[in-house]
Design an enzyme around this catalytic site. Structure first.
Site, PDB file in Angstrom:
ATOM      1  N   LYS A  97       0.907  -1.229  -0.024  1.00  0.00           N
ATOM      2  CA  LYS A  97       0.168  -0.058  -0.056  1.00  0.00           C
ATOM      3  C   LYS A  97       0.927   1.061  -0.033  1.00  0.00           C
ATOM      4  O   LYS A  97       1.719   1.378   0.908  1.00  0.00           O
ATOM      5  CB  LYS A  97      -0.916   0.080   1.240  1.00  0.00           C
ATOM      6  CG  LYS A  97      -2.262   0.612   1.090  1.00  0.00           C
ATOM      7  CD  LYS A  97      -2.955   0.407   2.413  1.00  0.00           C
ATOM      8  CE  LYS A  97      -4.136   1.133   2.431  1.00  0.00           C
ATOM      9  NZ  LYS A  97      -5.017   1.101   3.728  1.00  0.00           N
ATOM     10  N   VAL A  98       0.603   2.036  -0.920  1.00  0.00           N
ATOM     11  CA  VAL A  98       1.605   3.284  -1.371  1.00  0.00           C
ATOM     12  C   VAL A  98       0.914   4.494  -1.313  1.00  0.00           C
ATOM     13  O   VAL A  98      -0.425   4.440  -1.937  1.00  0.00           O
ATOM     14  CB  VAL A  98       2.386   2.904  -2.522  1.00  0.00           C
ATOM     15  CG1 VAL A  98       3.256   4.087  -2.951  1.00  0.00           C
ATOM     16  CG2 VAL A  98       3.061   1.524  -2.835  1.00  0.00           C
TER      17      VAL A  98
END
Ligand code: E4P
Length: 217
Positions: free
Chosen positions: A87-88
């Site tokens: 998750k960025v």
């Protein structure tokens, strides 16, 4: 529409998984901190446990904000389990990193998305999922579900493969509206999932059926 649970709490993940309708899990640093998880090893061990509980994508968020930092962290997270999705955050270096992960076969979830323009960038970079935060949009008196509709429409028109993952769900009505809007995934707190079960006519009807069943004994 797939159902993910939005928590790092193992008991809640187990309860949702036991319902048989769970397709994955999302976490974020706030949710991990809430469970008292501290340190790289403990974080990795917690993600591994979740991956062993649920057969589906498990979003694990990077804590860094530079391209190099996100890549290094994401590679370590992805190595924990094949179901890990990195998750960025939706920032410039985040988009660069998502493209890098896409090119290297690592799945990503672009988080903290609040506009259609951001969602287009995430899709162009090849994100596996894009996470518009609809509850936080509603908190500011805009309509979060309208953003889901807009992104779904754009992705369908342009043929983007990124899945629209409606996040920051606050209640069961959000889930229903996201399903109507064509979201691919809804990540929900357990309370919102269980809220879908509720209807007073179900309770009244069941009471009547149980009473009548009793009279037949
Ligand atoms: C999920 O990916 C998000 O991190 C989460 O849904 C945010 O929810 P919140 O707005 O309730 O913190």
């Amino acid at each position: 529409m797939k159902f993910f649970i939005d928590t790092a709490n193992l008991a809640q993940i187990q309860e949702a998984n036991d319902l048989g309708i769970l397709d994955g899990v999302t976490t974020n640093p706030t949710l991990m901190a809430k469970e008292g998880i501290k340190g790289t090893d403990a974080i990795a061990a917690h993600y591994k446990t979740i991956c062993e509980m649920v057969d589906g994508p498990v979003s694990a968020e990077v804590l860094g904000t530079t391209f190099e930092g996100i890549i290094a962290e994401g590679q370590k997270l992805a190595a924990i389990h094949p179901n890990i999705v990195v998750k960025v955050p939706m920032i410039k270096d985040g988009i660069k990193a998502i493209k890098w992960f896409t090119d290297h076969g690592i799945k990503t979830n672009c988080t903290l998305v609040f506009s259609a323009g951001q969602a287009i960038l995430a899709a162009k970079a090849g994100a596996t999922f894009v996470s518009p935060f609809i509850g936080r949009i509603d908190d500011g008196s805009w309509d979060g579900v309208q953003l889901i509709e807009q992104i779904v429409n754009i992705y369908n028109t342009q043929g983007y493969m990124t899945e629209v993952l409606a996040a920051s769900i606050r209640n069961p009505l959000h889930i229903v509206r996201c399903a109507e809007a064509g979201a691919d995934v809804c990540t929900c707190p357990l309370s919102s999932i269980l809220g879908l079960l509720k209807h007073p006519l179900t309770d009244i009807g069941l009471q009547q059926f149980l009473a009548d069943a009793q009279s037949m004994q």
